[in-house]
Design an enzyme around this catalytic site. Sequence first.
Site, PDB file in Angstrom:
ATOM      1  N   GLY A   1      60.828  -3.764  71.211  1.00 35.08           N
ATOM      2  CA  GLY A   1      60.941  -3.657  69.680  1.00 35.08           C
ATOM      3  C   GLY A   1      59.604  -2.700  69.168  1.00 35.08           C
TER       4      GLY A   1
ATOM      5  CG  ASP B   1      70.625  -6.179  73.350  1.00 39.07           C
ATOM      6  OD1 ASP B   1      69.656  -6.897  73.044  1.00 39.07           O
ATOM      7  OD2 ASP B   1      72.016  -6.053  72.425  1.00 39.07           O
ATOM      8  CB  VAL B   2      65.130  -7.401  75.302  1.00 44.14           C
ATOM      9  CG1 VAL B   2      64.185  -6.178  75.553  1.00 44.14           C
ATOM     10  CG2 VAL B   2      64.793  -8.046  73.833  1.00 44.14           C
TER      11      VAL B   2
ATOM     12  CG  ASN C   1      57.318  -6.903  68.264  1.00 45.86           C
ATOM     13  OD1 ASN C   1      56.821  -7.386  67.316  1.00 45.86           O
ATOM     14  ND2 ASN C   1      58.019  -5.948  68.150  1.00 45.86           N
TER      15      ASN C   1
ATOM     16  CB  SER D   1      57.518 -16.848  63.621  1.00 49.55           C
ATOM     17  OG  SER D   1      57.365 -17.128  62.057  1.00 49.55           O
TER      18      SER D   1
ATOM     19  CE1 TYR E   1      62.168 -14.535  63.267  1.00 47.98           C
ATOM     20  CE2 TYR E   1      61.132 -16.263  61.948  1.00 47.98           C
ATOM     21  CZ  TYR E   1      61.238 -14.832  62.644  1.00 47.98           C
ATOM     22  OH  TYR E   1      60.077 -14.034  62.831  1.00 47.98           O
TER      23      TYR E   1
ATOM     24  CB  ALA F   1      65.540 -23.276  66.898  1.00 45.51           C
TER      25      ALA F   1
ATOM     26  CE  LYS G   1      60.142 -14.930  66.077  1.00 46.38           C
ATOM     27  NZ  LYS G   1      59.746 -13.875  67.079  1.00 46.38           N
TER      28      LYS G   1
ATOM     29  CB  ILE H   1      53.525  -9.245  58.775  1.00 48.95           C
ATOM     30  CG1 ILE H   1      52.919 -10.410  59.581  1.00 48.95           C
ATOM     31  CG2 ILE H   1      52.861  -7.805  59.119  1.00 48.95           C
ATOM     32  CD1 ILE H   1      51.489 -10.632  59.275  1.00 48.95           C
TER      33      ILE H   1
END
Length: 250
Positions: free
Chosen positions: A15, A66-67, A93, A145, A158, A160, A162, A191
Amino acid sequence: MSEYDLKDKVALVTGGARGIGKQIAISLARCGAKVIINYRGSRSEAEQVAKEIVSGGGAAEAVQCDVSDYSRTEAMVAGILEKYGRVDILVNNAGVTRDDLVIKMNEDEFDKVIETNLKGTFNTIRHLYRNFMKLRAGKIINISSVSGILGNAGQANYAASKAGIIGLTKSVARELAGRNICVNAVAPGFIETDMTSALPGQTLEKARQMIPKERLGRPEEVAETVLFLASEKSDYITGQVICVDGGMCM
Ligand code: NDP
């Protein structure tokens, strides 16, 4: 010349076309690393970042993948290893959000975020594992995060993913510590990127009130921490989560 010497190191940033990843790619290249900028859909942005780096005298190329896809990630990694022979620095990232309260969150929204953020991080680590074992050196930096530490209403998927990245980081750090590989996570707060500019003004104002430093962070401030973790100056640090959050998590 930068204070970090990454000359001839090969770095993969997932990314890396936009936001924090773009800044990480530019910063690594500034310190001498050859940077592979992975992107999913932002082809022209990724190529532009690579062009910028090359025109400044650095080495970079953009690679699509697409990872969240295990076998495509395997193919991307195989291509990189064939061309460069090694990867010394891996920065996971790539990340997405699909925010909603659990009562309204559908299965796709949950799966998409876990598959990109958590499984995507596993996928690159898995396919580069032997590379790192053979090198007996290397740095893996996973972008988590503060949501993964504090939790966040409306971000169960999100947070979960992170939090999962933190568990993955510590486990792989333990597995690879004896081979001289450092595995750490960076947990940014709020950020200034496309991800936060998509948030409603009210949410951002509430966020600002939770930040002791009373401002959002900049991608450069996250990139500086990643640089430190990618350099030999952090060789005795592994399995850690470093918050770059203006004091939110203290
Ligand atoms: P952006 O939304 O600006 O950029 C996200 C990046 O992830 C894009 O480059 C995108 O590539 C890439 N990406 C998404 N899905 C995939 C995929 N399946 N495969 C490959 N690449 C993918 O986000 P940020 O720069 O703000 O965030 C970067 C990271 O930092 C994320 O992991 C995010 O969760 C984390 N973070 C951000 C915070 C913030 O406040 N901004 C706070 C805490 C953590 P493309 O455009 O090519 O699809």
